[in-house]
Enzyme design. Structure first.
Site, PDB file in Angstrom:
ATOM      1  N   LYS A  23       0.822  -1.218   0.000  1.00  0.00           N
ATOM      2  CA  LYS A  23       0.000   0.000   0.000  1.00  0.00           C
ATOM      3  C   LYS A  23       0.852   1.263   0.000  1.00  0.00           C
ATOM      4  CE  LYS A  23      -2.765  -0.021   3.392  1.00  0.00           C
ATOM      5  NZ  LYS A  23      -1.847   0.402   4.378  1.00  0.00           N
ATOM      6  N   PHE A  34      -3.771  -0.495   6.760  1.00  0.00           N
ATOM      7  CA  PHE A  34      -4.394  -1.817   6.617  1.00  0.00           C
ATOM      8  C   PHE A  34      -5.479  -1.830   5.534  1.00  0.00           C
ATOM      9  CE2 PHE A  34      -2.776  -2.369  11.127  1.00  0.00           C
ATOM     10  CZ  PHE A  34      -1.714  -3.159  10.728  1.00  0.00           C
TER      11      PHE A  34
END
Length: 558
Positions: free
Chosen positions: A73, A303
């Site tokens: 990410k 996350f």
């Protein structure tokens, strides 16, 4: 050919003096407080002077539920920022600072990877500019002042059984979760049960990340509830007169840090609340500053989208008056296979059926993010082992979800490998099609807010909370805290509270173990399932591999 490690690539970076990076954004060098040659803080005076300027477009990068296969990410956030600059856009990146706990635990670093990294990588993953140390110190100053007040006669009538302010340190240390303090006799105070959280779970961290300036910071610190009297009336940080000294300790930490990518593009790295136990976004100050200085700002939320993006929308955007123009959901073929039931050891073999089976997790995240009224693009973060058929399977699936997936090779090629995504994201942002709105209203009762997140984001059937927890929520509503948003603390590995339940589970329940009022930060923390606010180190911590080599360089951060 052996691939270079992230740290080897970072070490070869051709960094520019940080003043040059600031210059590119229009920050005069006298408003940069340098930390060495490659890091600087941006002055509060300069930030205050940006007020009247128009905002650029805000782009959020989020992801599917993390798997041991890795999603990338931060790497994609950095790559997309570089990609936007490469296609001629003025873009800046906003990410969080790394916590020492996971750095020496499982994770080993948080500055991106491959050819999409923010540098200096080593400092960013270690002490950086000292912000986390300042937060730890300010938090524990308040802890010391509470026990000291009780020791010297307790004029505020603090009920020692109802001290809710725990201590913190920035390390994974399970031995400190539950401790007894002040043993050893009269001179050491009155023994009581206490405990430690990790610094990134501290309310002081959340406050630093949500405060707009030093005045707002001090007000929020003053609002912290530290304990209760026997009649259950609250005692605030300002009652102990700790808010002023805490603000002094945090004065420099409030200023955003400016660094650069491997391609010499600006990156603001500031604040670092965990997304599984805190609100998971970088600071409002850094994001709003970047939006005044760049036309596009790429930021990430920690996350999976069930945690980071949900909190970004419902907490950060709500509090700061921000609205994302476009959301990028990062997925990998490997993670799809894992969600489809393939063991980590077998991820290298082509398995289109498993990819298709695992796509349900991605589909749910796409739907959830769309429910906030924002357009979604999927970034397939490319791994060498991915086959064309597997990549196509993800693309085809995403199309059935009314979105589009774009293959990105920024890890191996830097901005060159992510231009297609950058072009599409800029088009969407420029089209102004976002109709952003948070998921729930401020005036919804607290328990109904928890249910809304559990049912609409996690697709749970019910929230399990005993009478004690429901009564506590009602007491907070009666005390005037009913309009606060919710910060869910739950496992990052699943939509459910069971970390082993991959994919897109339904029919599960969300058990609430504890609720904590963060009156200064302005949210209610809801602790679900087995999640810990003080993590432990794994059986073989990363720390065992981290050392200085003969050249005096750091090895083992990755």
């Amino acid at each position: 050919m052996a691939h270079k490690t992230d740290i080897e690539i970072a070490r070869e970076a051709q960094k520019k003096p940080i003043q040059q990076i600031g210059d590119g954004l229009g920050i005069p060098s006298e408003h940069l407080l340098p930390f060495g040659h490659d890091k600087a803080k941006v002055s509060a005076e300069f930030i205050a002077g940006l007020n009247g300027r128009e905002n650029g477009k805000l782009i959020l990068v989020t992801a599917i539920n993390p798997t041991p296969a890795g999603e990338g990410k931060t790497t994609t956030t950095v790559g997309l920022g570089d990609g936007l600059n490469a296609i001629g856009k003025k873009a800046a990146i906003c990410i969080r600072e790394a916590s020492l706990g996971p750095c020496f635990g499982m994770k080993g670093g948080a500055a991106g990877g491959g050819y999409a990294q923010v540098v200096p990588m080593e400092e960013m993953n270690l002490h950086f500019t000292g912000d986390f140390h300042a937060i730890t110190s300010a938090h524990n100053l308040l802890s010391a002042m509470i026990d000291n007040h009780i020791y010297w006669g307790n004029a505020l009538e603090i009920d020692q059984r109802r001290v809710v302010w725990r201590r913190v340190m920035d390390m994974n240390d399970r031995a400190l979760r539950d401790v007894v303090t002040s043993l050893g006799g009269v001179a050491n105070g009155f023994p009581r049960q206490a405990g430690f959280d990790i610094t990134v779970a501290s309310e002081v961290m959340a406050i630093l990340c949500l405060a707009t300036d030093l005045e707002d910071l001090q007000k929020r610190l003053g609002d912290i509830i530290v304990a209760y009297r026997r009649d259950k009336t609250p005692i605030y940080c300002r009652d102990l007169k700790a808010d002023g000294a805490m603000t002094v300790l945090l004065q420099q930490a409030m200023q955003p840090n400016l660094v650069q990518t491997l391609e010499n593009n600006p990156a603001f790295v500031h604040g670092g609340p965990f997304a599984n136990i805190a609100h998971g976004c970088n600071s409002v100050v850094a994001t709003t500053t970047a939006l005044k200085l760049a036309d596009y700002v790429v930021t990430e939320a920690g996350f999976g989208a069930d945690l980071g993006a949900e909190k970004f929308m419902n907490i950060k955007c709500r509090k700061a008056g921000l609205a994302p123009s476009c959301v990028v959901v990062v997925a990998t073929v490997r993670a799809m296979k894992m969600n489809g039931g393939v063991a980590k050891a077998d991820l290298g073999q082509e398995n289109v059926e498993a990819v298709e089976a695992g796509c349900a997790n991605l589909g749910r995240h796409i739907g959830n993010v769309k429910s906030f009224g924002v357009p979604v693009v999927v970034a397939i973060n490319h791994f060498i082992s991915d086959t064309d058929a597997e990549v196509q399977a993800v693309k085809d699936y995403v199309e059935t979800q009314g979105s589009e997936a774009i293959l990105c090779k920024h890890w191996a090629k830097g901005s060159e490998g992510i231009k297609e995504l950058a072009t599409r994201v800029a088009e969407i942002a420029d089209a102004d099609v976002s109709n952003f709105a948070p998921l729930y209203r401020d005036d919804l009762p607290l328990f109904e807010k928890i249910e809304t997140i559990a049912k609409r984001i996690y697709r749970a059937d019910e929230v399990l909370a005993d009478k004690k927890i429901r009564d506590q929520l009602r007491e907070w509503e009666a005390a005037g805290y009913g309009d606060l948003p919710i910060c869910m603390a739950k496992t990052q590995y699943s939509f459910s509270t069971d970390p082993n339940l991959r994919g897109a589970p339904t029919g599960h329940s969300v058990p609430v173990r504890e609720v904590r009022l963060s009156a200064g930060a302005g949210f209610i923390v809801v602790i679900c399932g087995e999640i810990m606010t003080m993590p432990g180190l794994p059986r073989v911590p990363s720390a065992e591999q981290i050392m200085l080599n003969e050249a005096g360089q750091i090895e083992g951060l990755f």
